[in-house]
Every structure is written in C-alpha cells, then in structure tokens.
Motif scaffolding. Structure first.
Motif, mmCIF file in Angstrom:
data_model
loop_
_atom_site.group_PDB
_atom_site.id
_atom_site.type_symbol
_atom_site.label_atom_id
_atom_site.label_comp_id
_atom_site.label_asym_id
_atom_site.label_seq_id
_atom_site.Cartn_x
_atom_site.Cartn_y
_atom_site.Cartn_z
ATOM 1 N N TYR A 11 35.267 43.609 44.246
ATOM 2 C CA TYR A 11 35.215 42.263 43.681
ATOM 3 C C TYR A 11 33.858 41.606 43.902
ATOM 4 O O TYR A 11 33.384 40.825 43.069
ATOM 5 C CB TYR A 11 36.321 41.409 44.315
ATOM 6 C CG TYR A 11 36.669 40.163 43.539
ATOM 7 C CD1 TYR A 11 37.279 40.244 42.283
ATOM 8 C CD2 TYR A 11 36.408 38.906 44.053
ATOM 9 C CE1 TYR A 11 37.617 39.104 41.573
ATOM 10 C CE2 TYR A 11 36.746 37.754 43.354
ATOM 11 C CZ TYR A 11 37.341 37.863 42.108
ATOM 12 O OH TYR A 11 37.664 36.736 41.409
ATOM 13 N N ASP A 36 36.922 31.113 42.926
ATOM 14 C CA ASP A 36 37.088 31.849 44.168
ATOM 15 C C ASP A 36 36.593 31.029 45.361
ATOM 16 O O ASP A 36 35.678 30.212 45.227
ATOM 17 C CB ASP A 36 36.271 33.152 44.146
ATOM 18 C CG ASP A 36 36.581 33.995 42.923
ATOM 19 O OD1 ASP A 36 37.714 33.911 42.425
ATOM 20 O OD2 ASP A 36 35.685 34.737 42.481
ATOM 21 N N ARG A 91 40.351 48.087 38.932
ATOM 22 C CA ARG A 91 39.109 48.712 39.396
ATOM 23 C C ARG A 91 39.000 50.182 39.005
ATOM 24 O O ARG A 91 38.014 50.842 39.336
ATOM 25 C CB ARG A 91 38.963 48.558 40.914
ATOM 26 C CG ARG A 91 40.028 49.190 41.769
ATOM 27 C CD ARG A 91 39.732 48.972 43.261
ATOM 28 N NE ARG A 91 40.784 49.514 44.098
ATOM 29 C CZ ARG A 91 41.673 48.796 44.785
ATOM 30 N NH1 ARG A 91 41.638 47.477 44.726
ATOM 31 N NH2 ARG A 91 42.594 49.372 45.529
#
Length: 318
Positions: A11, A36, A91
């Motif tokens: 990330y 975030d 991912r």
C-alpha cells in the motif's frame, strides 16, 4: 486497518515498515473513505518521513508514543483477516512499476547466488556459504528473509537451516530476499548433478503449464501435483512438503493447497517449489498473457532448455 508487512509495503509503495525482521511493523494505516491515516511510533516517525514515506503520506502521519501499540492508537476497524481474499486479489496483479522493481530484484538475487557459488568448495561449511549469501544480498539492499544451505549429508531435509557441516559433493542453496516489499525466492544446486534433477523439472513444468490467467489456484495445484506420478515419483510426494504458490509482498501469498481458490491474473508473481529427497527447483516468475517470465535468472548460471524455459542445473564448484 492495514498492519501486516505485506499489506503495508504494497500500500505504501515498497516502504520499509520494520525495524526487526522478526518484529511487527512500526506503523499501521487506517483506510477510510475520506482518506488514509498513518499511525507511526513516534521514535520512528522522523526517519520514516525522511526516508520511506511519500510526501503525501507524511502529511497524514499521527505520532504514537513508543509504548502504545500503533493498532491500539488507530482504533476499531475491519482487520486484514476479515478481508484477506480481497486484499490478496488487489495486490495480485502487479503494476508496471512494481514488475520492473521485481525484475531488478530477481536479477540481482540470482547474481548473488552465482557470485557466491563461484567461491564455494566441497570443504566449505554450510554456515560460511550462508554468510556469503547474506553478505551479497545485504550489499545490494536486499533483506535476507530466508537462507537455507544443505550439504551432501543433509539433502533429505527440505528446510535445512545451515550448520557447521561441510557442503560435500552436492549442496543446495536457498534464498528469499526482500526489497521494496517484494520477495524473490530461488533455489540453486552446486557440485554434482542429482539423479532426479530432470524429473523435478518435469513436475515444475506441470505447475507452470497450468499457471495461466483465469485458472484457480486449487486447479493449478491439482495439475501440478499430478506431475509427480507422471514424472516417476511417488504419487503422494507432494504431501511431504509445501509446493509454493503466488508470491510478491509475502513469501507465499497464499501458499497453494487443494482449498485455495484465488484466481490467477496477468502480472501475478509465483514461486512454485516442487521437491523430493535430494531434489528441488524454485524460481520467482511472472505470469503474463504470453506465458511464464522467469525473474530470478542470471545468464552466467548454467541452464537447460526445458519445456520452453531456461531452467537452472547444478553448477560445478569454483
């Protein structure tokens, strides 16, 4: 709530989120609809901001006292375990920049194995070989997550932690190295060729042939494990050691079994490692629409053309 090494490195674009390789990350990320928030141990924050985080990440850092767990400071939220398949899927397909980093990591990891092998002798100890591998990896900015060495007397062991024993006539070297969060996995043999080297390549070829975009992991696993009997091994040989699976930001992401149903996608990294007593093959590869691309490849290492790929063979000492 992102709190594992693999999720955080992915990330945060390859940031090193650890201090101890054996310890938990020193930060956690709370991912909200509005943005975030990075909860970082205060004693690590300045270094991470200066050396690891992107400028836009630094603006969202909350410093947490060193004696308070970062996850506790971050508060409640969905855990990674609750959304594990979704995170793995997110991912799995590497972006072009990630794939390029992986190619460089794979090439350099393979070069370390070649350079170390050139200095080995039958009288070299397993620990001396392991020390040389660690030195070569660290010199290139690669964290040595796993280093295994088996001399002639210990070849039946599938996970041989190095000892003071000598390499003897035939030895196995295994490394798993991490850089930018990505992990390269590779196995090489030095000394004499093994009786089952070609047969284990045939098993690996069965895994590769099934590892195609759109396939499911359990289907690939079944096709690969059938390759043992087809190659003359006991049909249950696959039950004696794990067979590998997807890799990338984790050594295996996840380890493939009869129960893993993740989909294979373009740009997916894999490290299959079929093995039998005294025989094993392992490289890190990318799955593309055109086929399998081997990442941990050094042209200086001896290879054979097997099922359309250049595959490593045992390299003589010195």
């Amino acid at each position: 709530m992102l709190s594992s090494h693999e999720a955080l490195a992915w990330y945060l674009e390859g940031a090193r989120t650890h201090v101890s390789l054996a310890g938990p990350p020193v930060l956690a990320v709370r991912v909200d609809d509005e943005g975030d928030t990075l909860f970082v141990s205060a004693n690590e924050a300045d270094r991470l901001i200066a050396e690891e985080l992107l400028p836009e990440d630094a603006e969202r850092v909350v410093r947490v006292p060193w004696h308070q767990p970062v996850l506790e400071a971050a508060g409640a939220g969905l855990t990674e375990a609750e959304v594990a398949p979704t995170l793995r899927a997110a991912r799995a397909s590497l972006l072009p920049a990630e794939a390029d980093r992986y190619r460089e990591l794979g090439r350099e990891t393979a070069e370390v194995l070649t350079a170390v092998a050139a200095g080995l002798r039958a009288s070299t100890s397993e620990r001396s070989a392991a020390a040389a591998l660690a030195e070569g990896l660290v010199a290139r900015g690669i964290d040595p997550l796993v280093i295994l060495v088996a001399g002639e007397e210990r070849l039946p062991h599938r996970h041989p932690l190095p000892t003071e024993g000598v390499l003897g006539r035939r030895a196995m070297l295994v490394v798993c190295g991490r850089r930018h969060g990505l992990i390269a996995n590779a196995t090489r043999w030095v000394g004499e060729a093994g009786a089952d080297d070609e047969r284990i390549l045939a098993v690996e070829a069965a895994f590769f042939a099934a590892t195609r975009p759109g396939a499911r992991l359990d289907e690939v696993f079944a096709a690969g494990t059938v390759g043992y009997a087809a190659s003359g091994f006991d049909a249950d040989e696959w039950t004696k050691h794990h067979q590998g699976g997807p890799t990338g930001y984790a050594g295996r992401d996840p380890r493939a079994t009869t129960l893993t149903t993740d989909a294979v996608v373009p740009g997916h990294a894999f490290a299959w490692n079929p093995s039998a007593p005294g025989a094993k093959v392992e490289d890190t590869v990318l799955v593309t629409e055109a086929g399998i691309e081997v990442l941990t490849l050094d042209p200086a290492w001896p290879t054979v053309d097997f099922a359309g790929l250049r595959r490593p063979v045992a390299r003589a000492f010195g």
